[in-house]
Write an enzyme that holds these catalytic residues in place. Structure first.
Site, PDB file in Angstrom:
ATOM      1  N   SER A 243       7.139   9.675  28.412  1.00 34.91           N
ATOM      2  CA  SER A 243       7.968   9.459  29.609  1.00 34.91           C
ATOM      3  C   SER A 243       9.245  10.293  29.603  1.00 34.91           C
ATOM      4  O   SER A 243       9.892  10.435  30.641  1.00 34.91           O
ATOM      5  CB  SER A 243       8.320   7.979  29.763  1.00 34.91           C
ATOM      6  OG  SER A 243       9.255   7.559  28.803  1.00 34.91           O
TER       7      SER A 243
ATOM      8  N   THR B 217       3.811   5.179  25.355  1.00 34.17           N
ATOM      9  CA  THR B 217       3.359   4.596  24.096  1.00 34.17           C
ATOM     10  C   THR B 217       2.119   3.730  24.269  1.00 34.17           C
ATOM     11  O   THR B 217       1.226   3.730  23.418  1.00 34.17           O
ATOM     12  CB  THR B 217       4.500   3.755  23.477  1.00 34.17           C
ATOM     13  OG1 THR B 217       5.608   4.617  23.193  1.00 34.17           O
ATOM     14  CG2 THR B 217       4.062   3.084  22.183  1.00 34.17           C
TER      15      THR B 217
ATOM     16  N   THR C 151       8.449   3.698  28.134  1.00 34.02           N
ATOM     17  CA  THR C 151       9.610   2.841  28.378  1.00 34.02           C
ATOM     18  C   THR C 151      10.917   3.605  28.568  1.00 34.02           C
ATOM     19  O   THR C 151      11.837   3.102  29.209  1.00 34.02           O
ATOM     20  CB  THR C 151       9.788   1.852  27.215  1.00 34.02           C
ATOM     21  OG1 THR C 151       9.973   2.580  25.984  1.00 34.02           O
ATOM     22  CG2 THR C 151       8.586   0.931  27.093  1.00 34.02           C
TER      23      THR C 151
END
Length: 347
Positions: free
Chosen positions: A55, A12, A86
């Site tokens: 991710s 992000t 994350t």
């Protein structure tokens, strides 16, 4: 001026686009220099694009490549910052901690809940704190988020829509970056800086829940090299055969097939103690390994590496149950008691 390697893997932090439209990868370095120019006053930062992935696409093969790249490049810098999405950040941080033993300099991972280009983004402060942590923090793989520095292999993502997205339930903070930045000494690294990039990805993470049909994990066993079992509490699981869903046959079959089973807890704080209750003791009898207070993500990647480097059960057990890079609290080894003999009257 100190030198910092900044590796961008995606996530992000480096994306563009606004809610509610989907986020998309963008020209991260251009955005970084325009939105966070003061970052380059802290250190001479060399930017490298390692990948540009959400991710959720991170895989063990990419961990191996990332570890090899850091092992090659880190001697030329005072520390490294790795930007990462994350969702799998704790997995990657755990993997790197095992793959880079003897780490002589900080490798600080960070990300954000909002892209760097947004007005209310947390990315700018996370990046500044991460670079400062790479300059002054302990020489280990850590996660810097919301002005806190965590040991990477002790960290869990606990929130989706808030800036304090991570916690380290079983280990204290490595650093706090408030008005002043304070850091703990961190790991005492043992031995030379090495690369251990091999992983065995044929493992499975199984969460115990009421109603779990043992036939499902039993069907998976022929395809696995290792299993991490997220048990209840101190290591409990259904073991009463009269109720029809006992997981004891899973442990027995795993032992027959030489598939190691590492037991960790679903509880966020504390860890498993397989000597405490009957089902845990039965698992020990069948060769289960205690994951102590490891997070499930740390246990999973540690098992991947253990299977790649340890061929016999005894050396693998020692590797799993011994703290390697601060991923678990050291405890006395579990003592497996022999089953009690039945009296003649009971027979």
């Amino acid at each position: 001026m100190p030198r910092i390697l900044l590796l961008h893997t995606g996530g992000t932090l480096g994306m563009a686009g606004g809610r509610p439209s989907a986020l998309r990868p963008a020209a991260f370095f251009k955005t970084l220099k325009s939105r966070c120019p003061e970052l380059f006053r802290l250190a001479d930062i060399e930017l490298e694009l390692f990948s540009n992935l959400d991710s959720s696409e991170m895989q063990p093969e990419l961990w191996s490549r990332l570890a090899a790249h850091l092992h090659q490049r880190l001697p030329d810098f005072d520390g490294a910052v790795v930007t990462h999405g994350t969702d799998t950040l704790a997995y990657t941080a755990s993997a790197l901690s095992f793959m880079l033993p003897g780490l002589p300099k900080p490798v600080v991972m960070t990300g954000s809940q909002r892209p760097l280009g947004e007005i209310r983004s947390d990315a700018r402060l996370n990046l500044i704190d991460a670079v400062l942590s790479a300059l002054q923090g302990p020489p280990e793989v850590s996660i810097c988020f919301d002005s806190h520095l965590y040991r990477g292999n002790r960290t869990r993502k606990v929130k989706v829509s808030e800036y304090d997205a991570f916690e380290s339930p079983n280990f204290p903070l490595l650093g706090t970056l408030g008005v002043d930045a304070t850091f703990a000494p961190g790991l005492r690294q043992k031995g030379p800086f090495r690369l251990r990039e091999k992983l065995e990805p044929r493992v499975f993470l199984l969460k115990v829940f009421p109603g779990l049909d043992p036939a499902l994990p039993l069907a998976l066993l022929p395809h696995l090299r290792g299993l991490v079992l997220e048990a209840y509490g101190a290591g409990n699981y259904p073991s009463d055969s009269s109720l029809g869903r006992s997981l004891l046959p899973l442990f027995r079959e795993a032992r027959k097939r030489d598939v190691p089973v590492v037991v960790v807890s679903q509880a966020y704080r504390n860890g498993v103690d397989l000597t405490l209750y009957e089902s845990g003791a039965a698992a020990l009898q069948e060769g289960a390994l205690s994951g102590g207070d490891m997070t499930p993500s740390a246990a999973l990647v540690k098992l991947m590496q253990g299977l790649a480097y340890h061929r016999d059960r005894e050396s693998l057990a020692r590797f799993i149950e011994t703290p390697i890079v601060g991923e678990m609290t050291e405890r006395p080894p579990a003592v497996v008691e022999p089953p009690a003999k039945k009296s003649r009257r009971a027979r």
